[in-house]
Design a protein around this motif. Structure first.
Motif, PDB file in Angstrom:
ATOM      1  N   ALA A 180       2.006   1.147  12.714  1.00 42.15           N
ATOM      2  CA  ALA A 180       1.350   0.319  11.700  1.00 42.15           C
ATOM      3  C   ALA A 180       2.273  -0.814  11.254  1.00 42.15           C
ATOM      4  O   ALA A 180       1.829  -1.961  11.104  1.00 42.15           O
ATOM      5  N   ILE A 181       3.552  -0.519  11.068  1.00 41.51           N
ATOM      6  CA  ILE A 181       4.512  -1.549  10.661  1.00 41.51           C
ATOM      7  C   ILE A 181       4.584  -2.645  11.729  1.00 41.51           C
ATOM      8  O   ILE A 181       4.576  -3.840  11.404  1.00 41.51           O
ATOM      9  N   LEU A 234       1.412  -4.752  11.578  1.00 38.12           N
ATOM     10  CA  LEU A 234       1.399  -5.587  10.379  1.00 38.12           C
ATOM     11  C   LEU A 234       2.368  -6.757  10.518  1.00 38.12           C
ATOM     12  O   LEU A 234       2.040  -7.896  10.172  1.00 38.12           O
ATOM     13  N   GLU A 235       3.557  -6.469  11.022  1.00 38.65           N
ATOM     14  CA  GLU A 235       4.561  -7.515  11.144  1.00 38.65           C
ATOM     15  C   GLU A 235       4.214  -8.518  12.241  1.00 38.65           C
ATOM     16  O   GLU A 235       4.708  -9.651  12.217  1.00 38.65           O
ATOM     17  N   SER A 236       3.369  -8.113  13.186  1.00 40.84           N
ATOM     18  CA  SER A 236       2.945  -9.037  14.246  1.00 40.84           C
ATOM     19  C   SER A 236       1.776  -9.911  13.799  1.00 40.84           C
ATOM     20  O   SER A 236       1.350 -10.807  14.543  1.00 40.84           O
ATOM     21  N   GLY A 237       1.251  -9.629  12.594  1.00 36.83           N
ATOM     22  CA  GLY A 237       0.190 -10.477  12.053  1.00 36.83           C
ATOM     23  C   GLY A 237      -1.202  -9.885  12.055  1.00 36.83           C
ATOM     24  O   GLY A 237      -2.154 -10.544  11.628  1.00 36.83           O
ATOM     25  N   MET A 238      -1.357  -8.650  12.512  1.00 35.16           N
ATOM     26  CA  MET A 238      -2.691  -8.039  12.505  1.00 35.16           C
ATOM     27  C   MET A 238      -3.138  -7.814  11.071  1.00 35.16           C
ATOM     28  O   MET A 238      -2.344  -7.402  10.208  1.00 35.16           O
ATOM     29  N   ALA A 261      -4.052   3.868  12.529  1.00 30.11           N
ATOM     30  CA  ALA A 261      -2.633   4.209  12.393  1.00 30.11           C
ATOM     31  C   ALA A 261      -2.267   4.442  10.928  1.00 30.11           C
ATOM     32  O   ALA A 261      -1.551   5.398  10.596  1.00 30.11           O
ATOM     33  N   LEU A 262      -2.768   3.585  10.045  1.00 29.79           N
ATOM     34  CA  LEU A 262      -2.515   3.767   8.617  1.00 29.79           C
ATOM     35  C   LEU A 262      -3.119   5.071   8.116  1.00 29.79           C
ATOM     36  O   LEU A 262      -2.491   5.799   7.319  1.00 29.79           O
ATOM     37  N   ALA A 263      -4.325   5.385   8.578  1.00 31.53           N
ATOM     38  CA  ALA A 263      -4.995   6.617   8.139  1.00 31.53           C
ATOM     39  C   ALA A 263      -4.235   7.851   8.600  1.00 31.53           C
ATOM     40  O   ALA A 263      -4.029   8.796   7.820  1.00 31.53           O
ATOM     41  N   ASN A 297       1.313  -3.900   0.485  1.00 25.56           N
ATOM     42  CA  ASN A 297       1.237  -2.525  -0.002  1.00 25.56           C
ATOM     43  C   ASN A 297       1.348  -1.530   1.150  1.00 25.56           C
ATOM     44  O   ASN A 297       2.016  -0.493   1.030  1.00 25.56           O
ATOM     45  N   SER A 298       0.710  -1.854   2.272  1.00 25.93           N
ATOM     46  CA  SER A 298       0.793  -0.990   3.452  1.00 25.93           C
ATOM     47  C   SER A 298       2.233  -0.875   3.942  1.00 25.93           C
ATOM     48  O   SER A 298       2.707   0.222   4.267  1.00 25.93           O
ATOM     49  N   LEU A 299       2.939  -2.003   4.014  1.00 26.00           N
ATOM     50  CA  LEU A 299       4.323  -1.976   4.492  1.00 26.00           C
ATOM     51  C   LEU A 299       5.213  -1.147   3.588  1.00 26.00           C
ATOM     52  O   LEU A 299       6.080  -0.402   4.056  1.00 26.00           O
ATOM     53  N   GLY A 300       5.010  -1.262   2.275  1.00 29.19           N
ATOM     54  CA  GLY A 300       5.778  -0.439   1.358  1.00 29.19           C
ATOM     55  C   GLY A 300       5.536   1.040   1.596  1.00 29.19           C
ATOM     56  O   GLY A 300       6.480   1.843   1.700  1.00 29.19           O
ATOM     57  N   TRP A 301       4.261   1.415   1.712  1.00 26.35           N
ATOM     58  CA  TRP A 301       3.922   2.825   1.894  1.00 26.35           C
ATOM     59  C   TRP A 301       4.350   3.357   3.256  1.00 26.35           C
ATOM     60  O   TRP A 301       4.787   4.520   3.367  1.00 26.35           O
ATOM     61  N   MET A 302       4.232   2.572   4.297  1.00 22.71           N
ATOM     62  CA  MET A 302       4.638   3.058   5.616  1.00 22.71           C
ATOM     63  C   MET A 302       6.148   3.281   5.675  1.00 22.71           C
ATOM     64  O   MET A 302       6.628   4.257   6.272  1.00 22.71           O
ATOM     65  N   ASN A 303       6.911   2.384   5.049  1.00 23.55           N
ATOM     66  CA  ASN A 303       8.356   2.600   5.003  1.00 23.55           C
ATOM     67  C   ASN A 303       8.703   3.818   4.167  1.00 23.55           C
ATOM     68  O   ASN A 303       9.593   4.606   4.541  1.00 23.55           O
ATOM     69  N   TYR A 304       8.015   4.007   3.062  1.00 20.79           N
ATOM     70  CA  TYR A 304       8.259   5.189   2.238  1.00 20.79           C
ATOM     71  C   TYR A 304       7.883   6.465   2.990  1.00 20.79           C
ATOM     72  O   TYR A 304       8.593   7.474   2.918  1.00 20.79           O
ATOM     73  N   THR A 305       6.771   6.430   3.710  1.00 21.80           N
ATOM     74  CA  THR A 305       6.344   7.587   4.486  1.00 21.80           C
ATOM     75  C   THR A 305       7.419   8.020   5.466  1.00 21.80           C
ATOM     76  O   THR A 305       7.788   9.206   5.541  1.00 21.80           O
ATOM     77  N   ILE A 306       7.957   7.058   6.214  1.00 23.37           N
ATOM     78  CA  ILE A 306       9.014   7.381   7.172  1.00 23.37           C
ATOM     79  C   ILE A 306      10.259   7.861   6.449  1.00 23.37           C
ATOM     80  O   ILE A 306      10.868   8.874   6.830  1.00 23.37           O
TER      81      ILE A 306
END
Length: 270
Positions: free
Chosen positions: A71-72, A75-79, A41-43, A103-112
């Motif tokens: 992905a968010i 991540l938020e569920s703990g994976m 999902a991140l990729a 870092n993933s959460l920051g980028w995924m929010n920025y992506t959206i």
């Protein structure tokens, strides 16, 4: 399973983005509880973001937002993941950002936020994602000055809408203010304050080549609100010394002690 991974790798190397999204979704559907589903999902979100930003291609925008949202949630569920992404496409666990989750959460929010704001012109819906990317996570996205600029432009665009209506009402009232137009001007000053705050934060982290341009935006807004230029740096410091205001909260009017008929000079930089 190995066949899917092989197809994913081949599609990535060949830059066959349609196939990459197709097999990536297969991997996620087949192994939803495994870290590979998070990495895929991140990729896919990374590839879609690159197509939207570098290639200016909107083909994958819907899938990109869906993958970033997925992905968010994971991540938020703990994976967790080893790399938080796929090597060769993009990984979010790096030397500088050892907490790959943040870092993933920051980028995924920025992506959206970026796709909604820039590519889909859905600026208001983009704001919560941009705000999180800029303020919430220990992510590289905290260093991306255009995030704050996008928020600032949203405020100035709203300001211009109010100002246009206010000046129409003034003209209809014999070029005189009334209680309604004065209240609108106070609200405009609230938008100006928010815009200056966002621009100031953008300027603080912007490359040197952009600082003068951003400061000019601030000066124009400041002068339209206060009818002067002195005191601007003190004003900026007073705003940025406080936490950045969530743009989804209502803008509050800023009353002027001696109101007068005024036309703002703010312009959108989109």
């Amino acid at each position: 399973r190995l066949d899917r991974y092989d197809r994913f790798d081949k599609a990535s190397k060949a830059k066959n983005w349609n196939d990459l999204f197709s097999v990536g979704k297969e991997i996620i559907a087949a192994e939803p509880a495994e870290p590979i589903s998070l990495d895929a999902a991140l990729a896919l979100a990374t590839v879609g973001f690159d197509r939207a930003t570098i290639d200016k291609v909107d083909t994958f925008n819907g899938d990109t937002i869906s993958m970033a949202e997925l992905a968010i949630r994971k991540l938020e569920s703990g994976m967790t993941s080893t790399n938080y992404g796929v090597p060769g496409i993009g990984v979010y666990k790096t030397k500088d950002y050892a907490d790959g989750k943040e870092n993933s959460l920051g980028w995924m929010n920025y992506t959206i936020g970026f796709i909604k704001y820039v590519r889909q012109k859905n600026t208001k819906d983009a704001l919560p994602y941009l705000y999180k990317a800029a303020t919430k996570y220990n992510s590289f996205t905290k260093k991306i000055s255009p995030i704050y600029e996008m928020i600032a432009v949203y405020y100035t665009d709203e300001l211009i809408k109010i100002d246009t209506k206010r000046n129409e009402l003034i003209a209809a009232n014999g070029n005189k203010d009334n209680d309604e137009t004065l209240a609108m001007w106070n609200l405009e000053r609230g938008y100006i304050e928010r815009a200056i705050d966002a621009y100031a934060r953008a300027r603080a982290i912007a490359p040197d080549a952009d600082k003068a341009r951003i400061y000019n935006e601030i000066k124009e807004l400041y002068q339209s609100s206060f009818k002067k230029t002195d005191g601007i740096d003190t004003y900026i410091a007073s705003l940025t010394s406080k936490p950045f205001v969530d743009p989804m909260t209502a803008v509050q009017p800023v009353k002027e002690e001696t109101p007068a008929t005024t036309t703002t000079t703010a312009t959108s930089s989109t």
